[in-house]
Design a protein around this motif. Structure first.
Motif, PDB file in Angstrom:
ATOM      1  N   ASP A   3       0.366  -1.446   0.313  1.00  0.00           N
ATOM      2  CA  ASP A   3      -0.185  -0.259  -0.296  1.00  0.00           C
ATOM      3  C   ASP A   3       1.070   1.261   0.325  1.00  0.00           C
ATOM      4  O   ASP A   3       0.591   2.082   0.207  1.00  0.00           O
ATOM      5  CB  ASP A   3      -0.997   0.141   1.759  1.00  0.00           C
ATOM      6  N   THR A   4       2.402   1.194  -0.684  1.00  0.00           N
ATOM      7  CA  THR A   4       3.173   2.442  -0.137  1.00  0.00           C
ATOM      8  C   THR A   4       3.531   3.393  -1.659  1.00  0.00           C
ATOM      9  O   THR A   4       4.449   3.960  -1.331  1.00  0.00           O
ATOM     10  CB  THR A   4       4.282   2.446   0.736  1.00  0.00           C
ATOM     11  N   ALA A   5       2.992   2.107  -2.585  1.00  0.00           N
ATOM     12  CA  ALA A   5       3.917   2.849  -4.025  1.00  0.00           C
ATOM     13  C   ALA A   5       3.100   3.939  -3.977  1.00  0.00           C
ATOM     14  O   ALA A   5       2.083   3.890  -4.529  1.00  0.00           O
ATOM     15  CB  ALA A   5       4.254   1.124  -4.228  1.00  0.00           C
ATOM     16  N   ALA A   6       4.059   5.194  -4.871  1.00  0.00           N
ATOM     17  CA  ALA A   6       3.301   6.186  -5.051  1.00  0.00           C
ATOM     18  C   ALA A   6       2.910   5.966  -6.256  1.00  0.00           C
ATOM     19  O   ALA A   6       2.716   4.978  -7.738  1.00  0.00           O
ATOM     20  CB  ALA A   6       4.428   7.203  -5.691  1.00  0.00           C
ATOM     21  N   ASP A   7       1.433   6.683  -6.572  1.00  0.00           N
ATOM     22  CA  ASP A   7       0.787   6.803  -7.466  1.00  0.00           C
ATOM     23  C   ASP A   7       1.374   7.588  -8.904  1.00  0.00           C
ATOM     24  O   ASP A   7       1.795   9.195  -8.690  1.00  0.00           O
ATOM     25  CB  ASP A   7      -1.009   7.343  -7.387  1.00  0.00           C
ATOM     26  N   LEU A  57       6.040  -4.304 -10.707  1.00  0.00           N
ATOM     27  CA  LEU A  57       4.932  -4.323 -11.021  1.00  0.00           C
ATOM     28  C   LEU A  57       3.489  -4.311 -10.907  1.00  0.00           C
ATOM     29  O   LEU A  57       2.641  -3.062 -11.880  1.00  0.00           O
ATOM     30  CB  LEU A  57       5.447  -5.838 -12.269  1.00  0.00           C
ATOM     31  N   ALA A  58       3.145  -4.783  -9.363  1.00  0.00           N
ATOM     32  CA  ALA A  58       2.315  -4.975  -9.838  1.00  0.00           C
ATOM     33  C   ALA A  58       1.176  -3.294  -8.110  1.00  0.00           C
ATOM     34  O   ALA A  58       0.374  -3.112  -8.621  1.00  0.00           O
ATOM     35  CB  ALA A  58       1.352  -6.039  -8.304  1.00  0.00           C
ATOM     36  N   GLY A  59       2.759  -2.498  -8.094  1.00  0.00           N
ATOM     37  CA  GLY A  59       1.813  -1.621  -7.354  1.00  0.00           C
ATOM     38  C   GLY A  59       1.656  -1.900  -6.506  1.00  0.00           C
ATOM     39  O   GLY A  59       1.879  -3.084  -5.045  1.00  0.00           O
ATOM     40  N   ASN A  60       0.463  -1.127  -5.485  1.00  0.00           N
ATOM     41  CA  ASN A  60      -0.278  -1.562  -4.208  1.00  0.00           C
ATOM     42  C   ASN A  60      -1.034  -2.566  -4.901  1.00  0.00           C
ATOM     43  O   ASN A  60      -1.808  -2.410  -5.983  1.00  0.00           O
ATOM     44  CB  ASN A  60      -0.822  -0.122  -3.632  1.00  0.00           C
ATOM     45  N   HIS A  61      -1.293  -3.120  -3.934  1.00  0.00           N
ATOM     46  CA  HIS A  61      -2.123  -4.182  -4.497  1.00  0.00           C
ATOM     47  C   HIS A  61      -2.790  -5.261  -3.446  1.00  0.00           C
ATOM     48  O   HIS A  61      -2.271  -5.111  -1.607  1.00  0.00           O
ATOM     49  CB  HIS A  61      -1.679  -5.708  -4.912  1.00  0.00           C
ATOM     50  N   VAL A  62      -3.597  -5.978  -3.246  1.00  0.00           N
ATOM     51  CA  VAL A  62      -4.057  -7.240  -1.939  1.00  0.00           C
ATOM     52  C   VAL A  62      -4.493  -8.617  -3.020  1.00  0.00           C
ATOM     53  O   VAL A  62      -4.709  -8.574  -3.983  1.00  0.00           O
ATOM     54  CB  VAL A  62      -6.165  -6.266  -1.796  1.00  0.00           C
ATOM     55  N   MET A  63      -3.680  -9.323  -2.271  1.00  0.00           N
ATOM     56  CA  MET A  63      -4.199 -10.323  -3.159  1.00  0.00           C
ATOM     57  C   MET A  63      -5.028 -11.506  -1.877  1.00  0.00           C
ATOM     58  O   MET A  63      -4.779 -11.847  -0.489  1.00  0.00           O
ATOM     59  CB  MET A  63      -2.883 -11.193  -3.345  1.00  0.00           C
ATOM     60  N   ILE A  64      -5.768 -12.258  -2.035  1.00  0.00           N
ATOM     61  CA  ILE A  64      -6.764 -12.844  -1.380  1.00  0.00           C
ATOM     62  C   ILE A  64      -7.296 -14.411  -2.020  1.00  0.00           C
ATOM     63  O   ILE A  64      -7.034 -15.317  -3.047  1.00  0.00           O
ATOM     64  CB  ILE A  64      -8.480 -12.693  -1.857  1.00  0.00           C
ATOM     65  N   THR A  95     -14.886  -3.251   0.653  1.00  0.00           N
ATOM     66  CA  THR A  95     -14.033  -3.033  -0.196  1.00  0.00           C
ATOM     67  C   THR A  95     -12.643  -2.640   0.008  1.00  0.00           C
ATOM     68  O   THR A  95     -12.233  -3.256   1.183  1.00  0.00           O
ATOM     69  CB  THR A  95     -14.259  -0.616   0.192  1.00  0.00           C
ATOM     70  N   LEU A  96     -11.847  -3.420  -0.528  1.00  0.00           N
ATOM     71  CA  LEU A  96     -10.589  -3.613  -1.152  1.00  0.00           C
ATOM     72  C   LEU A  96      -9.934  -1.852  -0.457  1.00  0.00           C
ATOM     73  O   LEU A  96      -8.495  -2.098   0.119  1.00  0.00           O
ATOM     74  CB  LEU A  96     -10.440  -4.178  -1.212  1.00  0.00           C
ATOM     75  N   GLY A  97     -10.379  -1.187  -1.589  1.00  0.00           N
ATOM     76  CA  GLY A  97      -9.181   0.169  -1.438  1.00  0.00           C
ATOM     77  C   GLY A  97      -9.846   0.600  -2.572  1.00  0.00           C
ATOM     78  O   GLY A  97     -10.751   1.058  -2.721  1.00  0.00           O
ATOM     79  N   ARG A  98      -8.764   1.588  -3.482  1.00  0.00           N
ATOM     80  CA  ARG A  98      -9.583   2.704  -4.841  1.00  0.00           C
ATOM     81  C   ARG A  98      -8.308   1.974  -5.711  1.00  0.00           C
ATOM     82  O   ARG A  98      -7.058   2.035  -5.629  1.00  0.00           O
ATOM     83  CB  ARG A  98      -9.192   4.418  -3.996  1.00  0.00           C
ATOM     84  N   CYS A  99      -9.219   2.482  -6.969  1.00  0.00           N
ATOM     85  CA  CYS A  99      -9.040   2.636  -7.941  1.00  0.00           C
ATOM     86  C   CYS A  99      -7.361   3.915  -8.201  1.00  0.00           C
ATOM     87  O   CYS A  99      -7.432   4.308  -8.056  1.00  0.00           O
ATOM     88  CB  CYS A  99      -8.980   2.749  -9.995  1.00  0.00           C
ATOM     89  N   GLY A 100      -6.246   3.342  -8.346  1.00  0.00           N
ATOM     90  CA  GLY A 100      -5.038   3.652  -8.285  1.00  0.00           C
ATOM     91  C   GLY A 100      -4.176   3.479 -10.177  1.00  0.00           C
ATOM     92  O   GLY A 100      -4.632   2.962 -11.157  1.00  0.00           O
ATOM     93  N   ASN A 101      -2.828   4.011  -9.843  1.00  0.00           N
ATOM     94  CA  ASN A 101      -1.962   4.624 -10.915  1.00  0.00           C
ATOM     95  C   ASN A 101      -0.597   4.270 -10.044  1.00  0.00           C
ATOM     96  O   ASN A 101       0.341   4.618 -10.997  1.00  0.00           O
ATOM     97  CB  ASN A 101      -2.080   5.829 -12.407  1.00  0.00           C
ATOM     98  N   SER A 102      -0.528   2.912  -9.879  1.00  0.00           N
ATOM     99  CA  SER A 102       0.943   2.660  -9.687  1.00  0.00           C
ATOM    100  C   SER A 102       1.088   0.721 -10.045  1.00  0.00           C
ATOM    101  O   SER A 102       0.472   0.214 -10.768  1.00  0.00           O
ATOM    102  CB  SER A 102       0.598   2.063  -8.077  1.00  0.00           C
ATOM    103  N   GLY A 103       2.388   1.107  -9.679  1.00  0.00           N
ATOM    104  CA  GLY A 103       3.547   0.101 -10.069  1.00  0.00           C
ATOM    105  C   GLY A 103       3.229  -0.122 -12.093  1.00  0.00           C
ATOM    106  O   GLY A 103       3.543   1.119 -12.120  1.00  0.00           O
TER     107      GLY A 103
END
Length: 205
Positions: A87-91, A118-125, A156-164
């Motif tokens: 959750d710490t990669a910059a957009d 490559l993935a940037g900020n992500h969640v794995m389930i 809710t997991l998070g929000r759409c971004g532009n990381s990675g």
């Protein structure tokens, strides 16, 4: 081993399907990091467009905030347990036109840096039947779950971004057969029983 993982759409509103395995496998043109069946969804406005293309956008990077889906909520597409979070990669800025050429030239460096680059900020389930579902390129600081958190589809997991590795705000979804991405095999995915094709506009919610 599960042959296909069926998911709900991890968003609401209008989204454009890109890089779908319904059109080609591997969908992203590579088997690197088990992305053979991965799929991208790009948020669009009511007319089905991302940020308007201007002369300036063809010449220089654009703020991610200019795109209609930056910051849209991203939801769990399946029930399971969170097994990975970043959750710490910059957009970064978005790249279209000439800037996208320069950005493409840096892809080898990002790939060499590994999964997180490559993935940037992500969640794995980890699903209850085995495969792990990853949702990538989330907005920095937006992730609301942590490893060990049990989630239901629609949470809710998070929000759409532009990381990675991302040229404009979107969400990348893939399923793999184990948590260790470097050693994982890709698992096919469908959404509510079907696989959208490139260019499909998804109206979810």
């Amino acid at each position: 081993m599960v042959s296909t993982v069926d998911l709900t759409y991890p968003f609401k509103g209008r989204w454009l399907t890109q890089n779908s395995p319904a059109n080609r496998v591997p969908s992203h043109g590579t088997t690197l990091l088990a992305t053979s069946f991965a799929i991208d969804f790009v948020p669009v406005d009511e007319a089905g467009r991302t940020a308007p293309i201007t002369f300036g956008s063809l010449l220089r990077p654009e703020p991610a905030e200019r795109f209609p889906g930056f910051g849209r909520p991203i939801f769990a597409p399946v029930e399971g347990v969170v097994v990975g979070v970043h959750d710490t990669a910059a957009d970064h800025a978005a790249f279209r036109g000439l800037p996208s050429v320069g950005y493409a030239l840096t892809q080898r460096r990002r790939a060499a840096a590994g999964w997180v680059a490559l993935a940037g900020n992500h969640v794995m389930i980890e699903t209850h039947h085995g495969p792990v579902v990853a949702l990538c390129h989330l907005q920095r600081g937006s992730v609301q779950v942590r490893p060990g958190h049990s989630v239901r589809a629609g949470e809710t997991l998070g929000r759409c971004g532009n990381s990675g590795n991302s040229t404009e705000p979107h969400v990348h979804v893939q399923a793999i057969d184990r948590l260790e991405v470097l050693h994982a095999a890709a698992v096919p995915i469908t959404f509510e029983g079907r696989l959208p094709r490139n260019g499909d506009i998804i109206e979810a919610g």
